[in-house]
Design an enzyme around this catalytic site. Structure first.
Site, PDB file in Angstrom:
ATOM      1  N   HIS A 267      31.899  30.145  43.563  1.00 14.17           N
ATOM      2  CA  HIS A 267      32.121  29.191  42.474  1.00 14.17           C
ATOM      3  C   HIS A 267      33.612  29.061  42.157  1.00 14.17           C
ATOM      4  O   HIS A 267      34.112  29.599  41.172  1.00 14.17           O
ATOM      5  CB  HIS A 267      31.335  29.625  41.234  1.00 14.17           C
ATOM      6  CG  HIS A 267      29.869  29.350  41.358  1.00 14.17           C
ATOM      7  ND1 HIS A 267      28.919  30.060  40.661  1.00 14.17           N
ATOM      8  CD2 HIS A 267      29.185  28.450  42.100  1.00 14.17           C
ATOM      9  CE1 HIS A 267      27.716  29.592  40.976  1.00 14.17           C
ATOM     10  NE2 HIS A 267      27.863  28.620  41.849  1.00 14.17           N
TER      11      HIS A 267
ATOM     12  N   HIS B  35      21.213  29.686  37.150  1.00 17.24           N
ATOM     13  CA  HIS B  35      22.282  30.192  38.014  1.00 17.24           C
ATOM     14  C   HIS B  35      21.718  30.449  39.405  1.00 17.24           C
ATOM     15  O   HIS B  35      20.601  30.950  39.550  1.00 17.24           O
ATOM     16  CB  HIS B  35      22.883  31.482  37.425  1.00 17.24           C
ATOM     17  CG  HIS B  35      24.129  31.925  38.136  1.00 17.24           C
ATOM     18  ND1 HIS B  35      24.086  32.646  39.306  1.00 17.24           N
ATOM     19  CD2 HIS B  35      25.441  31.745  37.846  1.00 17.24           C
ATOM     20  CE1 HIS B  35      25.337  32.888  39.704  1.00 17.24           C
ATOM     21  NE2 HIS B  35      26.169  32.356  38.837  1.00 17.24           N
TER      22      HIS B  35
ATOM     23  N   GLU C  29      22.234  32.620  41.670  1.00 18.19           N
ATOM     24  CA  GLU C  29      21.831  34.000  41.985  1.00 18.19           C
ATOM     25  C   GLU C  29      20.459  34.315  41.391  1.00 18.19           C
ATOM     26  O   GLU C  29      19.615  34.945  42.035  1.00 18.19           O
ATOM     27  CB  GLU C  29      22.886  34.985  41.459  1.00 18.19           C
ATOM     28  CG  GLU C  29      22.606  36.407  41.902  1.00 18.19           C
ATOM     29  CD  GLU C  29      23.519  37.426  41.248  1.00 18.19           C
ATOM     30  OE1 GLU C  29      23.010  38.513  40.916  1.00 18.19           O
ATOM     31  OE2 GLU C  29      24.717  37.138  41.069  1.00 18.19           O
TER      32      GLU C  29
ATOM     33  N   CYS D 213      27.856  44.162  39.360  1.00 14.61           N
ATOM     34  CA  CYS D 213      28.676  44.644  40.470  1.00 14.61           C
ATOM     35  C   CYS D 213      29.944  45.327  39.968  1.00 14.61           C
ATOM     36  O   CYS D 213      30.437  45.051  38.874  1.00 14.61           O
ATOM     37  CB  CYS D 213      28.969  43.511  41.446  1.00 14.61           C
ATOM     38  SG  CYS D 213      30.472  42.591  41.127  1.00 14.61           S
TER      39      CYS D 213
ATOM     40  N   SER E  12      30.133  32.348  36.677  1.00 13.71           N
ATOM     41  CA  SER E  12      29.595  33.183  35.596  1.00 13.71           C
ATOM     42  C   SER E  12      30.545  34.308  35.235  1.00 13.71           C
ATOM     43  O   SER E  12      30.839  34.539  34.063  1.00 13.71           O
ATOM     44  CB  SER E  12      28.234  33.760  36.026  1.00 13.71           C
ATOM     45  OG  SER E  12      27.761  34.673  35.067  1.00 13.71           O
ATOM     46  N   ASN E  13      31.069  35.028  36.237  1.00  9.38           N
ATOM     47  CA  ASN E  13      31.907  36.192  35.905  1.00  9.38           C
ATOM     48  C   ASN E  13      33.217  35.761  35.249  1.00  9.38           C
ATOM     49  O   ASN E  13      33.763  36.474  34.412  1.00  9.38           O
ATOM     50  CB  ASN E  13      32.128  37.072  37.142  1.00  9.38           C
ATOM     51  CG  ASN E  13      33.168  36.532  38.092  1.00  9.38           C
ATOM     52  OD1 ASN E  13      34.357  36.777  37.949  1.00  9.38           O
ATOM     53  ND2 ASN E  13      32.722  35.765  39.081  1.00  9.38           N
TER      54      ASN E  13
ATOM     55  N   SER F 228      36.106  35.106  42.157  1.00  6.01           N
ATOM     56  CA  SER F 228      36.106  34.132  43.255  1.00  6.01           C
ATOM     57  C   SER F 228      37.411  33.341  43.309  1.00  6.01           C
ATOM     58  O   SER F 228      37.479  32.262  43.880  1.00  6.01           O
ATOM     59  CB  SER F 228      34.913  33.180  43.111  1.00  6.01           C
ATOM     60  OG  SER F 228      34.773  32.746  41.780  1.00  6.01           O
TER      61      SER F 228
END
EC number: 1.17.7.4
Length: 332
Positions: free
Chosen positions: A50, A133, A135, A203, A232-233, A276
């Protein structure tokens, strides 16, 4: 100075670690290697990661991004993104006579395997994550009859299970650690025998980037998170910065999206980037800030990262020949 206060020096706190995690690095290299090895075009189902810049860069090299597997002409190669896909997508690729490269992050694959195992043992699986999402869609597809999505602490009241003694929680890998544990706490109150996954699903890179932002957030008047709005992160890093005491925090893809007005009254700027995001985009932000008097950069190190993942095994085969074989009716 005769009663005058010296102006406070402007500075930048630069979070470490930041930017690419091992799973993103592996996925981006997988697309680049596939293009080198097999030539363009190589199709990628959904954004490989992303990030706008990464997607545009790979498009220039010959990658074609599609929303659905059916959009890929038969006999071609399709790469699955780092976020993972449901088993039904692998089936779509077989039906479409496509050779596949699975660039799913190994840490996402771990969650998929946990979902399969707990479903086989007939547990109700409470998947903590954000609805829609990629994932979450991929993980849910591993055991749709057993998985219930829990989208944050406020969603817990609605959760129903068949047997409160056979319940386990799993989570999306890119969530806020604090919010996830708040959700888990609420679920444990409702289901005292709730089982936890064998190891943490969020993670290591997501956690480390959040820890670094917490360390600098309290000292920053403004935090700039470099990342895309569908990451998201990256979005979570803005929330974590504000929660840690930053007076203001914003998400930008590029330096030219920074609003000069944000700097009003600001002496300390915190800078970080999502998992990312290539470092060149962070350098652009640091240059932009330096031009405006924020040239003094101090690195805030929360952890050292040395983890790497090997590339997808499919890159060691002749996939073009395999895809041609599928179209020709041979077994690949």
């Amino acid at each position: 100075m005769d009663g005058m206060t010296a102006p406070t020096a402007r500075k930048v706190l630069l979070a470490a670690p930041r930017g690419y995690c091992a799973g993103v690095d592996r996925a981006v290299i997988a697309v680049e290697k596939a293009l080198e090895q097999y030539g363009a075009p190589v199709y990628v189902r959904h954004e490989i990661v992303h990030n706008k810049y990464v997607v545009k860069t790979l498009e220039k090299k010959g990658a074609i991004f599609v929303d659905e597997t059916e959009e890929v002409p038969e006999g071609n190669i399709v790469i699955f993104s780092a976020h993972g896909v449901a088993p039904v997508v692998h089936e779509e690729a077989r039906r479409g006579k496509l050779a596949t490269i699975d660039a799913t992050c190994p840490l996402v694959t771990k969650v998929h395997k946990e979902a399969v195992r707990f479903a086989k043992e007939d547990y109700d699986i409470l998947l903590i994550g954000h609805e829609g999402h990629e994932e979450v869609i991929g993980t849910s597809g591993e055991a749709p009859d057993h998985i219930t999505l829990v989208d944050g602490p406020g969603d817990v009241a609605n959760v129903e299970v068949r047997d409160p003694d056979r319940v386990v929680w799993l989570s999306q890998t890119t969530l806020s650690v604090d919010e996830t544990m708040e959700t888990v706490g609420a679920l444990q109150q409702k289901f005292p025998n709730l089982l936890s996954p064998p190891s943490d699903d969020i993670c290591y890179a997501t956690q480390n980037r959040q820890i670094a932002v917490k360390q600098m957030g309290a000292d920053a008047d403004l935090v700039i998170v470099v990342g895309s709005k569908n990451s998201s992160n990256s979005v979570r890093l803005v929330e974590v910065a504000l929660g840690a005491g930053a007076k203001d925090a914003h998400l930008v893809d590029y330096a030219d999206e920074i609003d000069e007005a944000w700097l009003e009254g600001v002496t300390t700027v915190g800078v970080t980037s999502g998992a990312s995001v290539p470092e060149i985009l962070v350098e652009g932000v640091l240059d932009w800030l330096a031009e405006r008097g924020y040239g003094d950069v101090e690195t805030i190190t929360a952890a050292q990262e040395s983890i790497t993942f090997s590339l997808p095994k499919e890159l060691r085969r002749d996939l073009r020949a395999e895809a041609a074989g599928m179209v020709g009716g041979e077994s690949a």
